[in-house]
Design a protein around this motif. Structure first.
Motif, mmCIF file in Angstrom:
data_model
loop_
_atom_site.group_PDB
_atom_site.id
_atom_site.type_symbol
_atom_site.label_atom_id
_atom_site.label_comp_id
_atom_site.label_asym_id
_atom_site.label_seq_id
_atom_site.Cartn_x
_atom_site.Cartn_y
_atom_site.Cartn_z
ATOM 1 N N UNK A 87 55.074 57.379 31.329
ATOM 2 C CA UNK A 87 55.535 55.997 31.441
ATOM 3 C C UNK A 87 54.438 55.089 31.971
ATOM 4 N N UNK A 88 53.789 55.514 33.045
ATOM 5 C CA UNK A 88 52.731 54.691 33.629
ATOM 6 C C UNK A 88 51.509 54.571 32.737
ATOM 7 N N UNK A 89 51.132 55.672 32.083
ATOM 8 C CA UNK A 89 49.948 55.666 31.230
ATOM 9 C C UNK A 89 50.138 54.732 30.035
ATOM 10 N N UNK A 90 51.333 54.723 29.480
ATOM 11 C CA UNK A 90 51.586 53.930 28.278
ATOM 12 C C UNK A 90 51.419 52.429 28.514
ATOM 13 N N UNK A 91 51.545 51.971 29.737
ATOM 14 C CA UNK A 91 51.399 50.530 29.996
ATOM 15 C C UNK A 91 49.972 50.054 29.811
ATOM 16 N N UNK A 92 48.991 50.968 29.990
ATOM 17 C CA UNK A 92 47.580 50.580 29.891
ATOM 18 C C UNK A 92 47.066 49.834 31.104
ATOM 19 N N UNK A 93 47.883 49.711 32.148
ATOM 20 C CA UNK A 93 47.484 48.903 33.305
ATOM 21 C C UNK A 93 46.290 49.497 34.038
ATOM 22 N N UNK A 94 46.258 50.815 34.188
ATOM 23 C CA UNK A 94 45.148 51.438 34.913
ATOM 24 C C UNK A 94 43.842 51.254 34.164
ATOM 25 N N UNK A 95 43.882 51.348 32.851
ATOM 26 C CA UNK A 95 42.657 51.168 32.067
ATOM 27 C C UNK A 95 42.174 49.721 32.132
ATOM 28 N N UNK A 96 43.106 48.793 32.123
ATOM 29 C CA UNK A 96 42.718 47.386 32.221
ATOM 30 C C UNK A 96 42.104 47.085 33.585
ATOM 31 N N UNK A 97 42.644 47.670 34.647
ATOM 32 C CA UNK A 97 42.048 47.473 35.981
ATOM 33 C C UNK A 97 40.638 48.039 36.033
ATOM 34 N N UNK A 98 40.427 49.192 35.395
ATOM 35 C CA UNK A 98 39.086 49.789 35.392
ATOM 36 C C UNK A 98 38.116 48.901 34.624
ATOM 37 N N UNK A 99 38.541 48.355 33.497
ATOM 38 C CA UNK A 99 37.659 47.450 32.746
ATOM 39 C C UNK A 99 37.287 46.225 33.582
ATOM 40 N N UNK A 100 38.257 45.644 34.255
ATOM 41 C CA UNK A 100 37.967 44.463 35.076
ATOM 42 C C UNK A 100 37.016 44.813 36.216
ATOM 43 N N UNK A 101 37.154 46.011 36.743
ATOM 44 C CA UNK A 101 36.285 46.425 37.850
ATOM 45 C C UNK A 101 34.841 46.623 37.383
ATOM 46 N N UNK A 102 34.668 47.129 36.164
ATOM 47 C CA UNK A 102 33.326 47.440 35.659
ATOM 48 C C UNK A 102 32.686 46.289 34.898
ATOM 49 N N UNK A 103 33.468 45.316 34.484
ATOM 50 C CA UNK A 103 32.928 44.177 33.723
ATOM 51 C C UNK A 103 31.742 43.494 34.405
ATOM 52 N N UNK A 104 31.835 43.167 35.709
ATOM 53 C CA UNK A 104 30.689 42.481 36.351
ATOM 54 C C UNK A 104 29.406 43.309 36.330
ATOM 55 N N UNK A 105 29.551 44.630 36.433
ATOM 56 C CA UNK A 105 28.370 45.510 36.394
ATOM 57 C C UNK A 105 27.658 45.375 35.054
ATOM 58 N N UNK A 106 28.437 45.340 33.961
ATOM 59 C CA UNK A 106 27.831 45.231 32.632
ATOM 60 C C UNK A 106 27.483 43.798 32.276
ATOM 61 N N UNK A 107 27.886 42.841 33.087
ATOM 62 C CA UNK A 107 27.363 41.480 32.930
ATOM 63 C C UNK A 107 25.937 41.398 33.456
ATOM 64 N N UNK A 108 25.599 42.256 34.421
ATOM 65 C CA UNK A 108 24.249 42.285 35.004
ATOM 66 C C UNK A 108 23.327 43.256 34.283
ATOM 67 N N UNK A 109 23.893 44.283 33.642
ATOM 68 C CA UNK A 109 23.092 45.335 32.996
ATOM 69 C C UNK A 109 23.532 45.485 31.553
ATOM 70 N N UNK A 110 22.565 45.608 30.654
ATOM 71 C CA UNK A 110 22.883 45.810 29.244
ATOM 72 C C UNK A 110 23.372 47.227 28.969
ATOM 73 N N UNK A 111 22.771 48.193 29.643
ATOM 74 C CA UNK A 111 23.022 49.604 29.353
ATOM 75 C C UNK A 111 23.028 50.386 30.663
#
Length: 447
Positions: free
Chosen positions: A330-354
């Motif tokens: 039930x929890x996995x199907x919402x995708x909420x945990x994956x979206x939180x991880x993307x938001x957490x890592x987004x700033x890192x990849x704004x500073x680094x290409x790879x």
């Protein structure tokens, strides 16, 4: 007489288009090598010898042969993707032994490009684990046959590394392309979400699984990815300096990285810095909960795939994995945990290409009957050697495994390149630079 075994897909396709080779002779040579060597490697669940030769003749007679990008190229297909006329067993005794009525879209695209499917490759049951063994066979690393080829695309990787085919099709839900590629000295890319059609088992593990190529050169990965994607997503880009973050820390708390893999990353970082890139140490902000999040998604994906199968015909480790996963569905199907991880890592990849990391934490486990061993033992063995890949399935971002150096045993070592969404061409460009500056042996020396 020219031998086509050991040649790249690109070389074979050019020779066939120019009428310097026929698809039948190319396929026949590879079938002979499979017959001679696969008993030691265990790459294939099923070999389509007669059907492949007939299909090779059909390719030769096809109008527009001189325009086919994979003209006459033998290819192996992971046994969780439908091949018309063949059963899809997914490494299990619980799946039906009935022929598929149609090709999976990726298989259809390979065939439309002139490739010839020579067989279906071994996988662990339901493609769950990072070692490949079960009722249909054990896939071994051709560089060290005492070790597993990895999983779950282990048979596909073993087939390419042994020179049984120049390229193979696999897929990656928690590292299932990158893990066996790293073990077997191959190049692969897990494309970002939506670049290549998925359609893997039941629901693509909530969108985390992606189809992709296994090959011995970046050129072949680029060629096959373009065919699978149906676009020039893998086109060469204008070279230029990239900002590359370097991290040798495991994303999973409590799991360390062994010296050979850490050393490979540092050496690759120096190589890329010397090539003009901006290279600096930087740690992605992995959450402490990442290990639990990965376990929840990993087991829940198996719970979905096991639904409807006779549990009495599943291995015990698979049954337990699915039972654990049902609690998290039930929890996995919402995708909420994956979206939180993307938001957490987004700033890192704004500073680094790879991001440059180890591909694995240590060498692969011994080949053996892991499907007969306990669930916890399997989970710990997988987690301890392959903690580097799951974050990028959870985010849905592209990632590659690239050979780099050797382990003390003489087997290949590898690094991982990760990029933001849409960076497949950038990653391939960097991998090509690594290949040019630090070339690797392409296939194991089996005789």
């Amino acid at each position: 007489m020219t031998s086509w075994v050991g040649r790249t897909a690109a070389e074979i396709a050019v020779a066939v288009r120019e009428k310097r080779a026929t698809p039948r002779e190319v396929v026949a040579e590879h079938l002979a090598r499979i017959e001679r060597l696969d008993g030691r490697v265990g790459a294939f669940r099923s070999v389509r010898a007669e059907a492949a030769l007939a299909e090779a003749d059909e390719v030769a007679a096809r109008p527009g042969l001189d325009e086919l990008p994979l003209a006459g190229v033998p290819v192996a297909v992971k046994d969780n993707l439908a091949v018309r006329g063949e059963s899809t067993r997914v490494g299990s005794a619980a799946t039906p032994d009935t022929p598929a009525p149609e090709d999976h879209v990726t298989v259809a695209r390979l065939r439309a490009a002139g490739a010839v499917v020579v067989g279906l490759t071994n996988v662990p049951e339901l493609c769950v684990f990072g070692t490949t063994e079960g009722v249909h066979g054990t896939a071994r690393n051709p560089w060290d046959t005492s070790r597993t080829a990895g999983g779950s695309s282990g048979g596909s990787a073993a087939a390419v590394a042994a020179g049984l085919v120049p390229v193979a099709l696999g897929n990656d839900g928690m590292g299932s392309l990158r893990i066996p590629a790293a073990n077997c000295g191959l190049v692969t890319i897990k494309p970002g979400h939506g670049v290549v059609p998925a359609g893997i088992s039941e629901g693509d593990w909530f969108g985390m699984s992606e189809n992709g190529p296994l090959a011995t050169t970046v050129e072949d990965v680029r060629l096959m990815l373009s065919v699978l994607a149906g676009t020039e997503v893998a086109r060469r880009v204008e070279p230029g300096p990239r900002t590359i973050a370097v991290s040798v820390r495991s994303p999973l708390a409590g799991v360390g990285v062994s010296r050979p893999y850490a050393s490979a990353v540092r050496e690759a970082a120096g190589l890329l810095a010397g090539a003009g890139h901006r290279v600096r140490p930087a740690e992605p902000p992995y959450p402490l909960s990442l290990g639990l999040v990965a376990l929840q998604h990993w087991t829940a994906g198996t719970a979905v795939d096991a639904a409807g199968l006779d549990p009495r015909r599943l291995a015990r480790r698979t049954r337990v994995h699915a039972a654990v996963g049902r609690r998290f569905l039930t929890g996995v199907r919402t995708g909420a945990q994956r979206e939180r991880l993307r938001r957490r890592l987004d700033p890192f990849f704004a500073e680094h290409d790879v991001l440059l990391t180890p591909a694995l934490a240590r060498r692969s486990p011994q080949a053996g009957p892991w499907h007969e061993r306990g669930w916890l033992r399997n989970v710990l063995a997988n987690t301890n050697y392959s903690p580097m890949t799951p974050p990028w399935n959870l985010t849905g971002w592209p990632a590659m495994a690239v050979p780099f150096g050797t382990l003390p045993s003489g087997a290949p070592c590898a690094v991982q390149l990760v990029g933001r969404p849409g960076s497949e061409a950038d990653l391939l460009d960097l991998a090509e630079q690594i290949e040019r500056l630090h070339p690797w042996r392409r296939t194991a020396g089996l005789a």
